[in-house]
Design a protein around this motif. Sequence first.
Motif, mmCIF file in Angstrom:
data_model
loop_
_atom_site.group_PDB
_atom_site.id
_atom_site.type_symbol
_atom_site.label_atom_id
_atom_site.label_comp_id
_atom_site.label_asym_id
_atom_site.label_seq_id
_atom_site.Cartn_x
_atom_site.Cartn_y
_atom_site.Cartn_z
ATOM 1 N N LYS A 20 -2.349 1.999 2.398
ATOM 2 C CA LYS A 20 -1.855 1.036 3.378
ATOM 3 C C LYS A 20 -2.857 0.768 4.490
ATOM 4 O O LYS A 20 -2.914 -0.338 5.022
ATOM 5 C CB LYS A 20 -0.533 1.533 3.991
ATOM 6 C CG LYS A 20 0.643 1.493 3.032
ATOM 7 C CD LYS A 20 1.870 2.141 3.623
ATOM 8 C CE LYS A 20 2.655 1.206 4.500
ATOM 9 N NZ LYS A 20 3.412 0.193 3.779
ATOM 10 N N HIS A 21 -3.619 1.792 4.863
ATOM 11 C CA HIS A 21 -4.494 1.661 6.032
ATOM 12 C C HIS A 21 -5.965 1.447 5.704
ATOM 13 O O HIS A 21 -6.738 1.072 6.576
ATOM 14 C CB HIS A 21 -4.345 2.892 6.931
ATOM 15 C CG HIS A 21 -3.019 2.976 7.610
ATOM 16 N ND1 HIS A 21 -1.969 3.691 7.094
ATOM 17 C CD2 HIS A 21 -2.548 2.382 8.725
ATOM 18 C CE1 HIS A 21 -0.920 3.554 7.895
ATOM 19 N NE2 HIS A 21 -1.245 2.766 8.879
ATOM 20 N N TYR A 58 -4.442 -7.568 1.696
ATOM 21 C CA TYR A 58 -3.848 -8.288 2.824
ATOM 22 C C TYR A 58 -2.542 -8.939 2.425
ATOM 23 O O TYR A 58 -2.425 -9.487 1.339
ATOM 24 C CB TYR A 58 -4.856 -9.317 3.364
ATOM 25 C CG TYR A 58 -6.167 -8.657 3.590
ATOM 26 C CD1 TYR A 58 -6.296 -7.650 4.535
ATOM 27 C CD2 TYR A 58 -7.265 -8.948 2.775
ATOM 28 C CE1 TYR A 58 -7.489 -6.970 4.698
ATOM 29 C CE2 TYR A 58 -8.457 -8.281 2.932
ATOM 30 C CZ TYR A 58 -8.567 -7.288 3.898
ATOM 31 O OH TYR A 58 -9.734 -6.616 4.038
ATOM 32 N N TRP A 89 1.156 -12.448 9.160
ATOM 33 C CA TRP A 89 0.259 -11.466 8.551
ATOM 34 C C TRP A 89 0.773 -10.086 8.941
ATOM 35 O O TRP A 89 1.029 -9.830 10.121
ATOM 36 C CB TRP A 89 -1.174 -11.651 9.052
ATOM 37 C CG TRP A 89 -1.807 -12.897 8.521
ATOM 38 C CD1 TRP A 89 -2.027 -14.064 9.202
ATOM 39 C CD2 TRP A 89 -2.299 -13.104 7.188
ATOM 40 N NE1 TRP A 89 -2.611 -14.985 8.360
ATOM 41 C CE2 TRP A 89 -2.793 -14.428 7.131
ATOM 42 C CE3 TRP A 89 -2.359 -12.316 6.040
ATOM 43 C CZ2 TRP A 89 -3.345 -14.966 5.968
ATOM 44 C CZ3 TRP A 89 -2.913 -12.860 4.887
ATOM 45 C CH2 TRP A 89 -3.398 -14.162 4.856
ATOM 46 N N VAL A 90 0.920 -9.228 7.958
ATOM 47 C CA VAL A 90 1.466 -7.887 8.210
ATOM 48 C C VAL A 90 0.308 -6.893 8.290
ATOM 49 O O VAL A 90 -0.556 -6.857 7.409
ATOM 50 C CB VAL A 90 2.434 -7.463 7.089
ATOM 51 C CG1 VAL A 90 3.069 -6.113 7.409
ATOM 52 C CG2 VAL A 90 3.511 -8.522 6.884
ATOM 53 N N MET A 91 0.292 -6.116 9.368
ATOM 54 C CA MET A 91 -0.734 -5.091 9.552
ATOM 55 C C MET A 91 -0.308 -3.794 8.862
ATOM 56 O O MET A 91 0.860 -3.607 8.544
ATOM 57 C CB MET A 91 -0.949 -4.816 11.050
ATOM 58 C CG MET A 91 -1.304 -6.031 11.879
ATOM 59 S SD MET A 91 -2.978 -6.615 11.529
ATOM 60 C CE MET A 91 -2.657 -7.940 10.418
ATOM 61 N N GLY A 92 -1.283 -2.893 8.668
ATOM 62 C CA GLY A 92 -1.003 -1.628 7.996
ATOM 63 C C GLY A 92 0.030 -0.785 8.723
ATOM 64 O O GLY A 92 0.747 0.004 8.111
ATOM 65 N N ASP A 93 0.085 -0.950 10.062
ATOM 66 C CA ASP A 93 1.055 -0.159 10.829
ATOM 67 C C ASP A 93 2.392 -0.883 10.986
ATOM 68 O O ASP A 93 3.255 -0.444 11.745
ATOM 69 C CB ASP A 93 0.472 0.186 12.212
ATOM 70 C CG ASP A 93 0.146 -1.058 13.028
ATOM 71 O OD1 ASP A 93 0.463 -2.185 12.585
ATOM 72 O OD2 ASP A 93 -0.442 -0.899 14.120
ATOM 73 N N ARG A 124 3.357 -7.385 13.007
ATOM 74 C CA ARG A 124 3.276 -8.708 12.393
ATOM 75 C C ARG A 124 2.648 -9.701 13.347
ATOM 76 O O ARG A 124 3.019 -9.748 14.521
ATOM 77 C CB ARG A 124 4.671 -9.168 11.966
ATOM 78 C CG ARG A 124 5.097 -8.489 10.677
ATOM 79 C CD ARG A 124 6.568 -8.454 10.456
ATOM 80 N NE ARG A 124 6.890 -8.003 9.100
ATOM 81 C CZ ARG A 124 6.891 -6.724 8.709
ATOM 82 N NH1 ARG A 124 6.580 -5.771 9.572
ATOM 83 N NH2 ARG A 124 7.181 -6.394 7.469
ATOM 84 N N SER A 158 -3.671 -4.006 4.936
ATOM 85 C CA SER A 158 -2.211 -4.059 5.050
ATOM 86 C C SER A 158 -1.550 -4.025 3.673
ATOM 87 O O SER A 158 -0.628 -4.773 3.384
ATOM 88 C CB SER A 158 -1.770 -5.307 5.817
ATOM 89 O OG SER A 158 -2.139 -6.487 5.143
#
Lengths: 153, 86
Positions: free
Chosen positions: A121-122, A127, A138-142, A145, B84
């Motif tokens: 995930k990180h 993407y 866009w969704v981030m690893g943590d 959004r 992500s």
Amino acid sequence: MGVVVRLTEDKVDLGRLAGELASTTSMKGAGALVVFMGFVKGVVGGARVKELVYEAHIQYALDKLREIGINAEEKYKLHEVVIIHRVGRIQPGEPTVYILVAAESRREAFKAAEEILERVKHEAPIYKLERREDGEYWVMGDGRRIRRPRKQA
Amino acid sequence: MKIRFYGMLRDYAGVSELSLRLNGEISGDELLRMLVERLPGLREVLDSAGMERLGIVILVGNKPYDNRRLIGDEAVVDILPPASGG
């Protein structure tokens, strides 16, 4: 022992894959197989999700997934690691990522599977664009959004 | 030099790729300054503080950029946003 990584637009026959892994690793002393499958949420923040669109830097993503798998294999003395990530358009309820870890015992398998997932995930250059009824994000690893700008390339 | 943008950075750049003609080699910092000048939409995410904050990665020839080296005119450079997957 081995590490298999793949990026694919297609779903995987998880039952068959798990059965094959159990069969091939059992004769080498494995007795635990942890299977993780992530799938697309249908609702996020109260908004209906239409689909996720995954893209990747293919070469670097495969390199990174392989590195993550090898690191886990060495650290936890695993028998087999499989990391498969889907790309392209994926609908709610459909699988996005598969992680299978075969080990001698469950403790190593559970720990390794969780660590692999967190690193995927990180660290893997994959993407995720979330298309929802209230916009595109866009969704981030943590999990953060970022709303997509109106004008796109 | 060919520069390719991925994920949300493509949106901010407004283009998916860009060709630059250089006189000699440049550092990664110089390249980023050049990109921000040409593509102002990147300013929000591609200044040095933004890169660190967001975890942006630069690849040169499919390998992570080593900031001790210079980037040549023939290089293919990929600018990657934070991961992500999952």
